[in-house]
Design a protein around this motif. Structure first.
Motif, mmCIF file in Angstrom:
data_model
loop_
_atom_site.group_PDB
_atom_site.id
_atom_site.type_symbol
_atom_site.label_atom_id
_atom_site.label_comp_id
_atom_site.label_asym_id
_atom_site.label_seq_id
_atom_site.Cartn_x
_atom_site.Cartn_y
_atom_site.Cartn_z
ATOM 1 N N LEU A 31 0.850 -1.182 0.000
ATOM 2 C CA LEU A 31 0.000 0.000 0.000
ATOM 3 C C LEU A 31 0.889 1.236 0.000
ATOM 4 N N THR A 32 0.626 2.139 -0.923
ATOM 5 C CA THR A 32 1.380 3.387 -1.032
ATOM 6 C C THR A 32 0.411 4.550 -0.909
ATOM 7 N N THR A 33 0.693 5.448 0.011
ATOM 8 C CA THR A 33 -0.117 6.653 0.193
ATOM 9 C C THR A 33 0.791 7.871 0.145
ATOM 10 N N SER A 34 0.268 8.977 -0.318
ATOM 11 C CA SER A 34 1.069 10.199 -0.410
ATOM 12 C C SER A 34 0.180 11.418 -0.207
ATOM 13 N N TYR A 35 0.813 12.470 0.268
ATOM 14 C CA TYR A 35 0.146 13.758 0.444
ATOM 15 C C TYR A 35 1.086 14.845 -0.061
ATOM 16 N N TRP A 36 0.572 15.703 -0.946
ATOM 17 C CA TRP A 36 1.363 16.788 -1.529
ATOM 18 C C TRP A 36 0.649 18.103 -1.276
ATOM 19 N N ARG A 37 1.429 19.121 -0.927
ATOM 20 C CA ARG A 37 0.853 20.428 -0.625
ATOM 21 C C ARG A 37 1.727 21.519 -1.226
ATOM 22 N N LYS A 38 1.108 22.436 -1.935
ATOM 23 C CA LYS A 38 1.804 23.622 -2.431
ATOM 24 C C LYS A 38 1.620 24.719 -1.394
ATOM 25 N N VAL A 39 2.676 24.914 -0.598
ATOM 26 C CA VAL A 39 2.587 25.847 0.512
ATOM 27 C C VAL A 39 2.475 27.279 0.014
ATOM 28 N N SER A 40 3.264 27.618 -1.005
ATOM 29 C CA SER A 40 3.232 28.951 -1.599
ATOM 30 C C SER A 40 3.606 28.825 -3.065
ATOM 31 N N ASP A 41 3.740 29.950 -3.738
ATOM 32 C CA ASP A 41 4.111 29.914 -5.146
ATOM 33 C C ASP A 41 5.507 29.350 -5.351
ATOM 34 N N LYS A 42 6.348 29.398 -4.318
ATOM 35 C CA LYS A 42 7.732 28.944 -4.441
ATOM 36 C C LYS A 42 8.032 27.660 -3.684
ATOM 37 N N CYS A 43 7.167 27.271 -2.777
ATOM 38 C CA CYS A 43 7.462 26.139 -1.892
ATOM 39 C C CYS A 43 6.431 25.028 -2.056
ATOM 40 N N GLU A 44 6.927 23.783 -2.173
ATOM 41 C CA GLU A 44 6.096 22.588 -2.221
ATOM 42 C C GLU A 44 6.615 21.590 -1.191
ATOM 43 N N ALA A 45 5.724 20.824 -0.594
ATOM 44 C CA ALA A 45 6.107 19.825 0.404
ATOM 45 C C ALA A 45 5.211 18.607 0.244
ATOM 46 N N GLY A 46 5.727 17.450 0.702
ATOM 47 C CA GLY A 46 4.950 16.228 0.583
ATOM 48 C C GLY A 46 5.497 15.132 1.480
ATOM 49 N N ARG B 31 7.107 -7.930 7.099
ATOM 50 C CA ARG B 31 6.275 -6.746 7.282
ATOM 51 C C ARG B 31 7.192 -5.542 7.427
ATOM 52 N N GLU B 32 7.077 -4.625 6.492
ATOM 53 C CA GLU B 32 7.945 -3.457 6.477
ATOM 54 C C GLU B 32 7.120 -2.212 6.168
ATOM 55 N N ALA B 33 7.652 -1.094 6.582
ATOM 56 C CA ALA B 33 7.023 0.195 6.297
ATOM 57 C C ALA B 33 8.107 1.255 6.205
ATOM 58 N N SER B 34 7.943 2.174 5.299
ATOM 59 C CA SER B 34 8.887 3.280 5.147
ATOM 60 C C SER B 34 8.103 4.570 4.963
ATOM 61 N N CYS B 35 8.608 5.611 5.591
ATOM 62 C CA CYS B 35 7.969 6.923 5.513
ATOM 63 C C CYS B 35 9.024 7.958 5.146
ATOM 64 N N SER B 36 8.714 8.811 4.216
ATOM 65 C CA SER B 36 9.643 9.854 3.782
ATOM 66 C C SER B 36 8.896 11.162 3.615
ATOM 67 N N ALA B 37 9.588 12.241 3.882
ATOM 68 C CA ALA B 37 9.029 13.581 3.739
ATOM 69 C C ALA B 37 10.045 14.445 3.010
ATOM 70 N N GLY B 38 9.558 15.323 2.149
ATOM 71 C CA GLY B 38 10.458 16.158 1.370
ATOM 72 C C GLY B 38 9.832 17.493 1.039
ATOM 73 N N MET B 39 10.675 18.393 0.538
ATOM 74 C CA MET B 39 10.213 19.717 0.151
ATOM 75 C C MET B 39 11.051 20.228 -1.012
ATOM 76 N N LYS B 40 10.471 21.160 -1.730
ATOM 77 C CA LYS B 40 11.151 21.830 -2.849
ATOM 78 C C LYS B 40 10.872 23.321 -2.755
ATOM 79 N N TYR B 41 11.945 24.099 -2.890
ATOM 80 C CA TYR B 41 11.802 25.553 -2.808
ATOM 81 C C TYR B 41 12.456 26.186 -4.029
ATOM 82 N N GLU B 42 11.713 27.042 -4.683
ATOM 83 C CA GLU B 42 12.197 27.731 -5.881
ATOM 84 C C GLU B 42 12.664 29.139 -5.515
#
Length: 341
Positions: free
Chosen positions: A248-263, A277-288
């Protein structure tokens, strides 16, 4: 009395339907309703008319459910060692690219030559490295809705060679795709996939993908994957997808502002037959920034990755990539540049 005669004549001229005619029409109406009740085409037409009234958007491709999170995360962007990518535009439809990869001690360096041709209906892309490994891809649009796609890979190791063909139809509010990988019509071996993604509302879309694979003529396996994508607004997306009954793969993406994205992305794996039984969680961001792009990502395994792309001039950018694995004690560092002319 003189006016009574014409009135009587007019009354006689008006035709009154006979009782038998009314019975025949009632029977015809009953037969028509009975025919519609048992006719699946009637329900199909009614459903299409209801969908046209809703004016739902196209949900996109099944394999691109997590497209926003993929452009934000660093999974496909980090590299190790030195890298140089140079592209030359020869015409509005054709360009060539040279890629140099310099690995660490003990790892061989690599060079790739690639070419891309694209017009209104056709896109062709191919590349070859110094080991004569060839990868090619072609898309052809018969119409705006119907597309044919093909991918081929001829590797030095024959077990990695493959041929994939697929057809995709993009409707007003749905996308259907069929795909075959290394299909053999002689013995029926290969991998076959069929997917369908449908918009239920302007914000919600659901879909399914059926996988059938036969590595040998005596072995056949099937699995069903389900998917859901919810986009309440232009600046946020929720997505969930199963792969068979084990992942099972789930994701959440949010455009915080015109220059910043996070997920954030969560992947859960459950294989009872292997007691795994394994699980992995990752979080990231992009800033222009004004002339650069910064990406960062961290996961629950203690791995932290960053990438900075600095655009020094039009068509020229400098890239710095770094990755630290705190649990394994491994570090990766890369420098590169992109040049386009």
């Amino acid at each position: 009395m003189a006016d009574a005669a014409p009135t009587h004549a007019l009354a006689e001229s008006i035709a009154v339907p006979a009782v038998n005619d009314m019975k025949i029409k009632a029977v015809d109406l009953e037969d028509e309703l009975h025919f519609k009740f048992w006719n699946p085409v009637h329900y199909y037409k009614a459903l299409n008319q209801h969908r046209m009234r809703l004016n739902l958007p196209n949900p996109g491709q099944f394999e691109m459910l997590h497209k926003e999170i993929k452009t934000t995360m660093l999974t496909n962007f980090t590299f190790d060692g030195g890298r140089a990518d140079m592209a030359k535009i020869l015409s509005p439809n054709f360009q060539v690219m040279h890629s140099f990869q310099m690995g660490l001690p003990g790892q061989p360096s690599a060079y790739e030559f690639a070419g891309v041709y694209a017009d209104e209906h056709t896109m062709m892309h191919g590349k070859m490295d110094t080991d004569f490994n060839l990868q090619a891809r072609m898309n052809y649009g018969f119409t705006k809705q119907l597309q044919f796609k093909a991918q081929a890979q001829v590797m030095k190791n024959d077990s990695q060679s493959m041929l994939q063909v697929e057809g995709e139809y993009t409707g007003a509010d749905y996308t259907a795709n069929v795909k075959a990988i290394n299909a053999s019509p002689v013995d029926g071996t290969g991998i076959y996939l069929a997917s369908y993604l449908q918009s239920l509302t302007s914000k919600l879309s659901v879909g399914a993908e059926l996988l059938y694979q036969s590595p040998m003529a005596e072995i056949q396996e099937t699995s069903l994957s389900l998917a859901m994508r919810y986009q309440p607004s232009e600046d946020r997306v929720w997505a969930a997808q199963t792969q068979g009954s084990n992942m099972l793969t789930t994701s959440y993406w949010r455009k915080v502002s015109d220059k910043c994205e996070a997920g954030a992305e969560l992947v859960m794996l459950n294989v009872p037959t292997q007691d795994r039984r394994e699980a992995s969680c990752s979080a990231g961001m992009k800033y222009e920034f004004a002339a650069s792009t910064f990406r960062a990502m961290a996961d629950n395994f203690g791995k932290v990755s960053v990438l900075l792309e600095e655009r020094l001039a039009p068509g020229f950018s400098f890239i710095v990539s770094g990755e630290m694995d705190h649990f394994k004690g491994e570090n990766k560092f890369g420098l590169g540049f992109n040049l386009e002319s």
